[in-house]
Write an enzyme that holds these catalytic residues in place. Structure first.
Site, PDB file in Angstrom:
ATOM      1  N   HIS A  45       0.462  -0.941  13.265  1.00 25.75           N
ATOM      2  CA  HIS A  45       1.110  -1.742  12.497  1.00 25.75           C
ATOM      3  C   HIS A  45       2.822  -1.567  12.680  1.00 25.75           C
ATOM      4  O   HIS A  45       3.154  -0.658  12.992  1.00 25.75           O
ATOM      5  CB  HIS A  45       0.881  -1.450  11.123  1.00 25.75           C
ATOM      6  N   ASP A  70       4.724  -2.774  10.158  1.00 24.76           N
ATOM      7  CA  ASP A  70       5.463  -2.652   9.038  1.00 24.76           C
ATOM      8  C   ASP A  70       5.774  -1.261   8.541  1.00 24.76           C
ATOM      9  O   ASP A  70       5.128  -0.214   9.135  1.00 24.76           O
ATOM     10  CB  ASP A  70       4.548  -3.350   7.738  1.00 24.76           C
ATOM     11  N   ASP A 116       5.661   6.607  12.145  1.00 25.24           N
ATOM     12  CA  ASP A 116       4.628   5.852  11.451  1.00 25.24           C
ATOM     13  C   ASP A 116       4.964   4.390  11.430  1.00 25.24           C
ATOM     14  O   ASP A 116       5.646   3.979  10.499  1.00 25.24           O
ATOM     15  CB  ASP A 116       4.362   6.262  10.157  1.00 25.24           C
ATOM     16  N   GLU A 141      -0.142  -3.091   6.878  1.00 22.63           N
ATOM     17  CA  GLU A 141      -0.913  -1.766   6.831  1.00 22.63           C
ATOM     18  C   GLU A 141      -0.618  -0.975   5.742  1.00 22.63           C
ATOM     19  O   GLU A 141      -1.305  -0.348   4.955  1.00 22.63           O
ATOM     20  CB  GLU A 141      -0.759  -1.131   8.114  1.00 22.63           C
ATOM     21  N   GLU A 142       0.753  -0.770   5.440  1.00 25.62           N
ATOM     22  CA  GLU A 142       1.297   0.001   4.296  1.00 25.62           C
ATOM     23  C   GLU A 142       1.310  -0.517   2.993  1.00 25.62           C
ATOM     24  O   GLU A 142       1.538  -0.045   1.944  1.00 25.62           O
ATOM     25  CB  GLU A 142       3.035   0.332   4.818  1.00 25.62           C
ATOM     26  N   GLU A 197      -1.946   5.486  14.758  1.00 28.83           N
ATOM     27  CA  GLU A 197      -1.324   6.239  13.646  1.00 28.83           C
ATOM     28  C   GLU A 197      -0.899   7.672  13.993  1.00 28.83           C
ATOM     29  O   GLU A 197      -1.498   8.233  15.013  1.00 28.83           O
ATOM     30  CB  GLU A 197      -2.576   6.481  12.756  1.00 28.83           C
ATOM     31  N   HIS A 255       7.269   8.499   6.350  1.00 32.67           N
ATOM     32  CA  HIS A 255       7.384   8.097   5.104  1.00 32.67           C
ATOM     33  C   HIS A 255       8.390   8.847   4.264  1.00 32.67           C
ATOM     34  O   HIS A 255       8.857   8.637   3.206  1.00 32.67           O
ATOM     35  CB  HIS A 255       6.214   7.988   3.991  1.00 32.67           C
TER      36      HIS A 255
END
Ligand SMILES: [Zn+2]
Length: 381
Positions: free
Chosen positions: A70, A72, A103, A136-137, A165, A354
Site C-alpha cells: 500500500h 497510503d 510502513d 490499507e490504512e 508490510e 505510524h
C-alpha cells in the site's frame, strides 16, 4: 543507490489515505518503463471516499507471484514534533526519515528495484505482479479486496503472494508472517429504566447486567494458542452509559470489546458463545439487550511448504538471522489475498511505523531489496 532514491520519491508524495498525491502515477511510470502492463482501478462505495489502486503485471502463465503493498500512509500527527519534514525524506546517520519509511514505501521501492535487477539478468518464466492499493490504512473497502475481485473476474490467477508490510520487531530478518488472527468487535447495548437513584424499586440499572456480562467474558479462557498462534485475546475497549447526573440511574449502558482470535474459533462460534452468555445473564428478560458484531478479519494460516521455505531461506541467507514464521500482530491486507492464494509477509522493522519521526535504516532497505531479489530467483528457479 537507486532503491533509496525511489523510497524518497515515494515518501515525497503526501499520500495520506485516501489521497494518493501522484504516488501511483510515479510507480506506474517506473513499472511501465520496464515493460509492465499497468492497470488502474478507481473504486467507489457509499459512505467512504473513492480510492485509486494499481495492478501491474509482467510475463505470462504460471507460476504467478504477486507483491501486495500500500502506498497510503497515516496522518503525520503533531507536525511540530517531527525532527524533519515528514514528506521530504531526509537521510541522517544511516537512516531515512519520513512518513511511510517503515510502513511501507521503502518495501515497495525494494521490490521494484529487485524486480528491475531480476528482469535485466534473467528470462522471466512465469508472471510477476504488484497489487498496490491506496486504501490499507483507511477503511480498506475500496482497496485490495475489490482489486482482487475485479482481476479474478477478468481471469487472473495468482499462485503466491508476498506482502511487504513491516514484519520485523527490532532486526531485519527476525520475523516472517504466515498467518494472522481474526478480529471480531462486539457492541452490547443494555436498556433498563431510568430513574432516581434513591428509589431502586422504580428503576432498572443497565450497568449491572452489562458489567456482569463483560466480567464473564473477560474471565473466559478462549484457548491456549496453537503451535502457530498465540492464545485468543479479548479486550474491553469502551464502556459508557447515557448522560445523566449522580442521582440518576441511566437508561442505557453500552460496552464494546474486541477479540483477536486464532484458528480454534470462527466468527460464528464466537458469536454464539457471546450470545449464550448474554442470554444467561438476562434469563428473566428484564432488560432489552441489543448486540451488534463487526468481524473485520477471519484468521488464516498459510501451509508451511515450498513457498514459505523460499521466503525463509532467502531472508536467512541475506540477513544472517534465523527468522521465525509467526502470526502475531494486527491485521493486514494479507487477509484478502488468503482467499485467492498462499500468502507470506516480510518487510522492514515496524518499530516506528505510524510514529512521529518514522524511520528505517538505509542498510536494511538495501538488504530487503536483496531478500526480494533472492526470493524471485528461487521462486522461478
Ligand atoms: Zn502497512
Amino acid at each position: 543507490m537507486e532503491v533509496i532514491e525511489l523510497t524518497k520519491a515515494l515518501i515525497s508524495c503526501q499520500s495520506v489515505t485516501p489521497k494518493n498525491d501522484g504516488v501511483l502515477d510515479l510507480l506506474e511510470k517506473d513499472l511501465s518503463n520496464i515493460g509492465f502492463d499497468c492497470r488502474r482501478y478507481l473504486f467507489s462505495d457509499s459512505n467512504t471516499p473513492d480510492v485509486d489502486n494499481l495492478f501491474a503485471k509482467i510475463g505470462s502463465g504460471a507460476p504467478h507471484i504477486c507483491f501486495g503493498g500500500h502506498t497510503d500512509v497515516v496522518p503525520v500527527g503533531d507536525i511540530d514534533a517531527w525532527s524533519f519534514d515528514p514528506f521530504n525524506a531526509t537521510e541522517k546517520d544511516g537512516k531515512v526519515y519520513g512518513r511511510g519509511a517503515s510502513d511501507m514505501k521503502s518495501a515497495i521501492a525494494a521490490f521494484v528495484c529487485a524486480l528491475k535487477e531480476y528482469i535485466e539478468n534473467n528470462e522471466l518464466k512465469g508472471t510477476v505482479s504488484l497489487l498496490i492499493t491506496n486504501d490499507e490504512e483507511g477503511p480498506a473497502i475500496n482497496g485490495t479486496k475489490k482489486v482482487l475481485e475485479e482481476i479474478y473476474k477478468n481471469g487472473e490467477k495468482i499462485d503466491s503472494c508476498l506482502v511487504g508490510e513491516p514484519t520485523c520487531p527490532r532486526k531485519l530478518g527476525e520475523m516472517i508472517k504466515i498467518g494472522r488472527r481474526g478480529s471480531l468487535t462486539t457492541t452490547i447495548k443494555v436498556s433498563g429504566k431510568q430513574g432516581h437513584v434513591a428509589y431502586p424499586e422504580w428503576t432498572l440499572n443497565p450497568i449491572n447486567p452489562l458489567t456482569s456480562i463483560l466480567d464473564a467474558l473477560c474471565n473466559l479462557e478462549l484457548d491456549q494458542g496453537t503451535e502457530d498462534f498465540p492464545p485468543s485475546n479479548m479486550e474491553i475497549v469502551n464502556i459508557s452509559s447515557s448522560q445523566g447526573a449522580t442521582n440518576v440511574v441511566p437508561q442505557t449502558a453500552t460496552g464494546v470489546f474486541n477479540i483477536r482470535y486464532n484458528i480454534n474459533h470462527t466468527k460464528d462460534s464466537l458469536q454464539s458463545m457471546i450470545q449464550e452468555i448474554i442470554s444467561k445473564s438476562n434469563e428473566d428478560g428484564k432488560y432489552k439487550i441489543d448486540i451488534s458484531f463487526n468481524n473485520s478479519a477471519e484468521p488464516f494460516l498459510t501451509q508451511k511448504g515450498k513457498f514459505t521455505n523460499i521466503v525463509k531461506s532467502s531472508v536467512d541467507e541475506i540477513t544472517g538471522m534465523n527468522s521465525a514464521l509467526t502470526t502475531t500482530g494486527g491485521t493486514s491486507d494479507a487477509r484478502f489475498f488468503k482467499d485467492y492464494c498462499e500468502v507470506a509477509e516480510f518487510g522492514l522493522i515496524g518499530e516506528t511505523a505510524h510514529q512521529i519521526d518514522e524511520n528505517v535504516n538505509t542498510h536494511d532497505i538495501n538488504n530487503l531489496k536483496d531478500v526480494y531479489l533472492l526470493i524471485l530467483k528461487k521462486y522461478f528457479a
